[in-house]
Scaffold this active site. Structure first.
Site, PDB file in Angstrom:
ATOM      1  N   SER A 144      20.790   2.030  -1.796  1.00 33.38           N
ATOM      2  CA  SER A 144      19.808   2.406  -0.772  1.00 33.38           C
ATOM      3  C   SER A 144      19.352   1.228   0.084  1.00 33.38           C
ATOM      4  O   SER A 144      18.717   1.426   1.112  1.00 33.38           O
ATOM      5  CB  SER A 144      18.596   3.064  -1.429  1.00 33.38           C
ATOM      6  OG  SER A 144      17.889   2.114  -2.206  1.00 33.38           O
TER       7      SER A 144
ATOM      8  N   GLY B 208       1.577   1.234   4.046  1.00 34.75           N
ATOM      9  CA  GLY B 208       1.912  -0.062   4.632  1.00 34.75           C
ATOM     10  C   GLY B 208       1.671  -1.229   3.702  1.00 34.75           C
ATOM     11  O   GLY B 208       1.879  -1.149   2.499  1.00 34.75           O
TER      12      GLY B 208
ATOM     13  N   THR C 295      12.814   3.930  -5.393  1.00 37.40           N
ATOM     14  CA  THR C 295      13.262   3.027  -6.454  1.00 37.40           C
ATOM     15  C   THR C 295      13.349   1.555  -6.043  1.00 37.40           C
ATOM     16  O   THR C 295      12.824   0.701  -6.724  1.00 37.40           O
ATOM     17  CB  THR C 295      14.627   3.483  -7.013  1.00 37.40           C
ATOM     18  OG1 THR C 295      14.488   4.810  -7.501  1.00 37.40           O
ATOM     19  CG2 THR C 295      15.103   2.579  -8.119  1.00 37.40           C
ATOM     20  N   ALA C 296      13.985   1.216  -4.951  1.00 38.51           N
ATOM     21  CA  ALA C 296      14.198  -0.186  -4.583  1.00 38.51           C
ATOM     22  C   ALA C 296      13.363  -0.626  -3.383  1.00 38.51           C
ATOM     23  O   ALA C 296      13.609  -1.671  -2.798  1.00 38.51           O
ATOM     24  CB  ALA C 296      15.676  -0.419  -4.296  1.00 38.51           C
ATOM     25  N   ALA C 297      12.351   0.142  -3.044  1.00 35.98           N
ATOM     26  CA  ALA C 297      11.567  -0.155  -1.845  1.00 35.98           C
ATOM     27  C   ALA C 297      10.874  -1.516  -1.903  1.00 35.98           C
ATOM     28  O   ALA C 297      10.905  -2.279  -0.933  1.00 35.98           O
ATOM     29  CB  ALA C 297      10.542   0.939  -1.597  1.00 35.98           C
ATOM     30  N   GLY C 298      10.255  -1.830  -3.012  1.00 36.13           N
ATOM     31  CA  GLY C 298       9.563  -3.117  -3.139  1.00 36.13           C
ATOM     32  C   GLY C 298      10.513  -4.294  -3.081  1.00 36.13           C
ATOM     33  O   GLY C 298      10.247  -5.287  -2.392  1.00 36.13           O
TER      34      GLY C 298
ATOM     35  N   LEU D  71       0.834  -1.190   0.000  1.00 33.20           N
ATOM     36  CA  LEU D  71       0.000   0.000   0.000  1.00 33.20           C
ATOM     37  C   LEU D  71       0.874   1.247   0.000  1.00 33.20           C
ATOM     38  O   LEU D  71       0.447   2.320   0.420  1.00 33.20           O
ATOM     39  CB  LEU D  71      -0.929  -0.013   1.221  1.00 33.20           C
ATOM     40  CG  LEU D  71      -1.815  -1.250   1.361  1.00 33.20           C
ATOM     41  CD1 LEU D  71      -2.535  -1.253   2.696  1.00 33.20           C
ATOM     42  CD2 LEU D  71      -2.797  -1.331   0.206  1.00 33.20           C
ATOM     43  N   GLY D  72       2.127   1.079  -0.438  1.00 35.85           N
ATOM     44  CA  GLY D  72       3.064   2.192  -0.487  1.00 35.85           C
ATOM     45  C   GLY D  72       3.309   2.749   0.907  1.00 35.85           C
ATOM     46  O   GLY D  72       3.514   2.006   1.854  1.00 35.85           O
TER      47      GLY D  72
ATOM     48  N   ASP E  12      13.404   8.661  -2.327  1.00 37.86           N
ATOM     49  CA  ASP E  12      13.492   7.853  -3.540  1.00 37.86           C
ATOM     50  C   ASP E  12      12.929   6.465  -3.233  1.00 37.86           C
ATOM     51  O   ASP E  12      13.422   5.768  -2.358  1.00 37.86           O
ATOM     52  CB  ASP E  12      14.949   7.746  -3.991  1.00 37.86           C
ATOM     53  CG  ASP E  12      15.124   7.068  -5.340  1.00 37.86           C
ATOM     54  OD1 ASP E  12      14.122   6.611  -5.935  1.00 37.86           O
ATOM     55  OD2 ASP E  12      16.276   6.981  -5.806  1.00 37.86           O
TER      56      ASP E  12
ATOM     57  N   GLY F 179      18.929   6.255  -4.919  1.00 36.82           N
ATOM     58  CA  GLY F 179      19.504   5.160  -5.685  1.00 36.82           C
ATOM     59  C   GLY F 179      18.788   3.847  -5.450  1.00 36.82           C
ATOM     60  O   GLY F 179      17.813   3.763  -4.716  1.00 36.82           O
TER      61      GLY F 179
END
Length: 84
Positions: free
Chosen positions: A76, A10, A33-36, A6-7, A31, A72
């Site tokens: 990151s 959560g 970018t690599a969160a998921g 859910l970004g 950023d 990045g």
């Protein structure tokens, strides 16, 4: 376990047919970018170590919250000692 990001809000996931929600951790994101990838990798690692799905989701959520505070992709992604 079925789950959906859910970004910043959560993650929602199902265990034994019951829906659970883990709130997002409020941080100053710069950023995503690599969160998921960070979330899934950290969660999978905890599951492999024997954690419950709830513990693993919380850990993945913490890892992703550290990640989004950095610029990045690869650079990151936090190390374990930065999450606990």
């Amino acid at each position: 376990y079925p789950l959906i990001s859910l970004g910043e809000n959560g993650v929602a996931y199902k265990v034994d047919g019951k829906l659970h929600c883990e709130e997002g951790i409020k941080v100053h994101a710069v950023d995503s970018t690599a969160a998921g990838d960070t979330f899934i990798g950290a969660m999978a690692c905890r599951l492999a170590l024997g954690a419950s799905i709830r513990e693993a989701v919380r850990y993945g959520n913490k890892a992703a919250s550290v990640c989004v505070q950095r610029m990045g992709a690869q650079t990151s992604i936090p190390f374990a000692e930065e999450i606990d």
